[in-house]
Design an enzyme around this catalytic site. Structure first.
Site, PDB file in Angstrom:
ATOM      1  N   HIS A 211       0.783  -1.241   0.000  1.00 17.88           N
ATOM      2  CA  HIS A 211       0.000   0.000   0.000  1.00 17.88           C
ATOM      3  C   HIS A 211       0.811   1.285   0.000  1.00 17.88           C
ATOM      4  CE1 HIS A 211      -4.060  -1.561   0.527  1.00 17.88           C
ATOM      5  NE2 HIS A 211      -3.566  -2.455   1.348  1.00 17.88           N
TER       6      HIS A 211
ATOM      7  N   LYS B 133      -7.439  14.181   6.042  1.00 16.69           N
ATOM      8  CA  LYS B 133      -6.627  12.960   5.922  1.00 16.69           C
ATOM      9  C   LYS B 133      -5.660  12.972   7.095  1.00 16.69           C
ATOM     10  CE  LYS B 133      -5.501  14.477   1.794  1.00 16.69           C
ATOM     11  NZ  LYS B 133      -5.825  13.281   1.026  1.00 16.69           N
ATOM     12  N   ARG B 134      -4.923  11.874   7.288  1.00 19.09           N
ATOM     13  CA  ARG B 134      -3.925  11.876   8.361  1.00 19.09           C
ATOM     14  C   ARG B 134      -2.949  13.036   8.148  1.00 19.09           C
ATOM     15  NH1 ARG B 134      -3.796   7.548  12.219  1.00 19.09           N
ATOM     16  NH2 ARG B 134      -2.003   8.680  12.989  1.00 19.09           N
TER      17      ARG B 134
ATOM     18  N   LYS C   7       1.746  14.545   2.863  1.00 14.55           N
ATOM     19  CA  LYS C   7       0.412  14.966   2.391  1.00 14.55           C
ATOM     20  C   LYS C   7       0.331  16.493   2.261  1.00 14.55           C
ATOM     21  CE  LYS C   7      -1.921  10.833   4.210  1.00 14.55           C
ATOM     22  NZ  LYS C   7      -2.500  10.202   3.004  1.00 14.55           N
TER      23      LYS C   7
ATOM     24  N   THR D 169      -7.976   7.194  -1.181  1.00 20.63           N
ATOM     25  CA  THR D 169      -9.381   6.893  -1.505  1.00 20.63           C
ATOM     26  C   THR D 169     -10.271   8.070  -1.121  1.00 20.63           C
ATOM     27  OG1 THR D 169      -9.575   5.715   0.594  1.00 20.63           O
ATOM     28  CG2 THR D 169      -9.223   4.373  -1.366  1.00 20.63           C
TER      29      THR D 169
ATOM     30  N   LYS E 198     -13.860   9.635  -2.854  1.00 20.93           N
ATOM     31  CA  LYS E 198     -15.105   9.963  -2.136  1.00 20.93           C
ATOM     32  C   LYS E 198     -15.567  11.373  -2.492  1.00 20.93           C
ATOM     33  CE  LYS E 198     -13.563   6.858   1.406  1.00 20.93           C
ATOM     34  NZ  LYS E 198     -12.578   6.720   2.474  1.00 20.93           N
TER      35      LYS E 198
END
Length: 813
Positions: free
Chosen positions: A378, A534-535, A540, A642, A646
């Site tokens: 992943h 998100k985390r 990120k 993901t 969404k």
């Protein structure tokens, strides 16, 4: 709490799911009152809202039980190949509404609860999230379970029943503070304990090589107690099982050593064994090599493989006696999918059982193992890959280390590793040298694009949009998301454009009311809802988002009379408790918000809000309300994502880099229908070769310099001017993720976002195109590909008859 919906609103909200029959409503009411009385031992005079939630949960669960038992009977009758999905995380969220949606019960429950003078939404809010995951990997596992049941696969999810899931995040004075997530405090109506299937798991000890074979002896035993949760497919009568293991100490645990008299101490020591399932490690994309974590990984693997083999041997429903004794057919009846490296011990453990316990020849055992197990990777971040000290491994699992060494040697014996620059299987696997492996055995590698379940991420969380879509193209998209392509015919349809825009505005009003209640901040509902959830992680790049917020703020301050597109910037996510920089990023976001939100020059043109305690149930509220979705990781760092999917299916436009699934989203919808900016993977690689120099950007770009200087000087932290020293130091001197290199392109791209947002009709047309092109990103499609190309089974959307359900005995699902 939300005001009850008017009759008109309630009818609209549930119309996509048909109209409830009067008999159904009466039956739900009767069942609800019965559970309140007999299960919860309450009457309406003393019942609390939580009692009402539990009464409704038990009422809905009653509708699952017959289907659940019948499904398992059906699998025993047909003896299909079974799929076992092993994951250390299942980020399930709440169960009540999802179950009502999948069983088609939502209208009946909505009406019955309304007639009882209660509010369904208020009851749903009482349920605790099952936060048994950190982020993407755990949520993907949950979507996969939904799809496997909807596709009629004989599938089982196996994991750990953590007593404490992902921590609850509180923001105190702008800092993240962790609180334990005691999600089981009031009980869990969705699980069924199965003590009769409790299994032993061994640790430590030593290995004896005897003439009769290898024996692992003098071990410490912990018992694995299974708890089963039903996983219903969408309106197909299939109910699969998620089985989570809880650690229990055996009754004689440590008592032998305490026969001198300290019985109390011995009983208290049982906690040592039971700690294995106490708490979820709160790390996402980061590896922590703790012995307890290795114990968790072996615990789930050892218990699950015993269960799989028991089920393989006794193929008759409710039967405990072995019917099969030969393992030749094992890979034809069993597929084991390993969700990342966490359950990778399945491979040496299956070898150990086959060779040491079942006395299968080594080469035959290895053939069986290879044909049974598949592994999903992943992440490409090096800090996320698992590496265990050999000394720890040897102490905890001495036999498994021998097996791994033997497999490693076998690998070295048949490969010319010198040609690949040396190294062995054990090291290569943990160092993720995929390129080498791919060159050796390309047939073992395939790619599967992730997906999300349309039941939770459209039907459940955005009924208004699901309704508008169903009116145009029917309800087939719910189980075949590719049917959304039909919406391309309506991109220029004025009434459809109006309907889609209206649903978004209703969602925004609802979320604005929620934020006002939670955060006491007045939100401008006609502002652009600009969301990054998100985390919190450097890769990120929430920091890039922060720099944009500061830049916008400075522009408004510079020219307050100019007209600006109003924005509400929302950032949410948890930081791993030990991740200093991530926690500093949260403090920076909250500090920027503190200054901007209280500046009278800015008014409602710009707000910055940190969404506290982001989790599945909050995602279900914020995603349908978002206008803009931020997916801005450095190209080459996000394996998929993901959340991006969404947002796309819920009618938000994406601003993002060419990273992860953004690449495929751009392929599906056309790059011109996303806001793509910044470096591509090859640009990042080129910049690495020449050397990334942050100062060069800082000196060349005045707006960037101003923003960085403000952070640095304490403009956003007047009470502690040096607060963000570490953040600035990282950005200027050792930023692996090159925030400044993409700043200019990002700010420019945000200008294009503003331009389009000022033309609501054109904006909504792009939204419709994105929704229409999001069909590929269904987890049903992902799981169909897994089933056909990896597991060798055919999905079937046909359910089966429920005849005979009521009379069947309650045996093991």
């Amino acid at each position: 709490m939300a005001a009850p919906l008017s009759d008109g609103e309630r009818r609209k909200q549930i119309s996509v799911r048909g109209i409830a029959g009067l008999g159904d409503v009466a039956e739900v009411r009767k069942s609800f009152n019965r559970h309140l009385h007999f299960t919860l031992v309450k009457d309406r005079n003393v019942a609390t809202p939580r009692d009402y939630y539990f009464a409704l949960a038990h009422t809905v669960r009653d509708h699952l039980v017959g289907r659940w038992i019948r499904t398992q009977q059906h699998y025993y009758e047909k003896d299909p190949k079974r799929i076992y999905y092993l994951s250390l995380e299942f980020y399930m969220g709440r169960t009540l509404q999802n179950t009502m949606v999948n069983l088609g019960l939502q209208n009946a429950c909505d009406e019955a609860i309304y007639q009882l003078g209660l509010d369904l939404e208020e009851l749903e809010e009482i349920e605790e999230d099952a936060g048994l995951g950190n982020g993407g990997l755990g949520r993907l596992a949950a979507c996969f379970l939904d799809s496997m049941a909807t596709l009629g696969l004989a599938a089982y999810g196996y994991g750990i029943r953590y007593e404490f899931g992902i921590f609850n995040q509180k923001i105190v004075d702008g800092w993240q503070v962790e609180e334990a997530d005691d999600w089981l405090r009031y009980g869990n109506p969705w699980e069924k304990a199965r003590p009769e299937y409790m299994l032993p798991v061994h640790f430590y000890g030593r290995v004896d090589h005897t003439p009769e074979g290898v024996k692992w002896v003098d071990t410490q035993v912990v018992l694995a107690m299974p708890y089963d949760t039903p996983v219903p497919g969408y309106k197909n009568n299939t109910v699969n099982t998620m089985r989570l293991w809880s650690a229990k100490a055996p009754n004689d645990f440590n008592l032998q050593e305490f026969n001198v008299g300290d019985y109390i101490e011995a009983v208290l020591d049982r906690n040592l064994a039971e700690n294995i399932s106490r708490v979820l490690y709160p790390n996402d994309n980061f590896f922590e090599g703790k012995e307890l974590r290795l114990k968790q990984e072996y615990f789930v693997v050892a218990a699950t493989l015993q269960d799989i083999i028991r089920r393989f041997k006794s193929s008759k429903f409710g039967c405990r006696d072995p019917v099969r004794t030969c393992f030749e057919t094992f890979p034809d009846k069993v597929a084991i999918q390993l969700n990342d490296t966490h359950p990778a011990l399945s491979i040496p453990e299956l070898m150990r059982i086959l060779v040491d316990v079942e006395k299968v020849d080594w080469d035959k055992a290895w053939e069986i193992t290879k044909r049974t197990c598949a592994y999903t990777n992943h992440t490409v971040l090096p800090e996320a890959l698992e590496r265990w000290p050999v000394s720890m491994f040897e102490k905890l699992l001495p036999r498994h280390l021998e097996i791994i060494y033997a497999l490693n040697q076998m690998h070295l014996d048949v490969r010319d590793w010198d040609a690949l620059g040396g190294g062995g299987w054990f090291r290569s696997l943990w160092c993720s040298r995929f390129k080498d492996f791919y060159e050796l055995e390309p047939e073992k590698f395939q790619n599967k694009t992730n997906g999300i379940t349309p039941r939770r991420w459209l039907l459940l969380c955005n009924p208004g949009l699901a309704d508008v879509i169903a009116e145009k193209i029917g309800e087939g998209f719910i189980t075949d998301l590719s049917q959304l392509k039909k919406l391309l015919d309506f991109i220029n349809n004025e009434s459809f454009i109006r309907d889609v825009a209206k649903v978004k505005q209703e969602n925004k009003l609802k979320f604005a009311a929620y934020l006002e209640e939670q955060y006491k901040v007045k939100i401008n509902p006609s502002s652009m809802f600009d969301v990054q959830v998100k985390r919190i992680h450097e890769y990120k790049r929430q920091l890039l988002n922060c720099l944009h917020a500061i830049t916008l703020y400075n522009r408004i301050r510079r020219d307050p009379s100019k007209s600006f597109v109003p924005r509400t910037i929302m950032i949410g996510g948890k930081a791993a408790p030990g991740y200093h920089m991530a926690k500093m990023i949260i403090k920076l976001i909250t500090s920027i918000g503190e200054v901007i939100n209280n500046d009278p020059y800015v008014g409602d043109r710009l707000k910055v809000i940190f969404l506290e305690n982001y989790r599945v149930s909050l995602a279900e509220k914020v995603i349908p309300a978002a206008d803009l979705s931020q997916q801005i990781s450095t190209a080459g760092t996000e394996a998929s994502g993901t959340g991006n999917m969404k947002f796309m299916v819920n009618g938000a436009l994406t601003i993002g880099t060419m990273d992860g699934a953004n690449v495929e989203m751009a392929e599906e919808a056309g790059e011109e229908n996303l806001f793509i900016f910044g470096m591509r993977v090859e640009d990042v690689e080129a910049l690495d070769r020449q050397g990334y120099n942050a100062r060069e950007y800082y000196e060349r770009l005045p707006e960037l310099r101003q923003a960085v200087d403000q952070i640095s000087s304490g403009f956003f932290s007047p009470r502690d001017p040096g607060c963000f020293r570490d953040v600035v130091n990282m950005l200027m001197h050792h930023d692996r993720f090159k925030v400044f290199a993409d700043y200019e392109a990002y700010i420019k791209c945000q200008g294009q976002v503003d331009q389009l947002f000022m033309d609501p009709r054109e904006w909504t047309k792009k939204v419709i195109r994105n929704i229409a092109c999001s069909g590929k990103f269904s987890s049903d499609r992902t799981i169909t590909e897994y089933a056909q190309e990896i597991w060798g089974v055919e999905p079937s959307k046909q359910g089966f008859s429920l005849s005979g359900v009521e009379g069947c005995s309650e045996e093991e699902p």
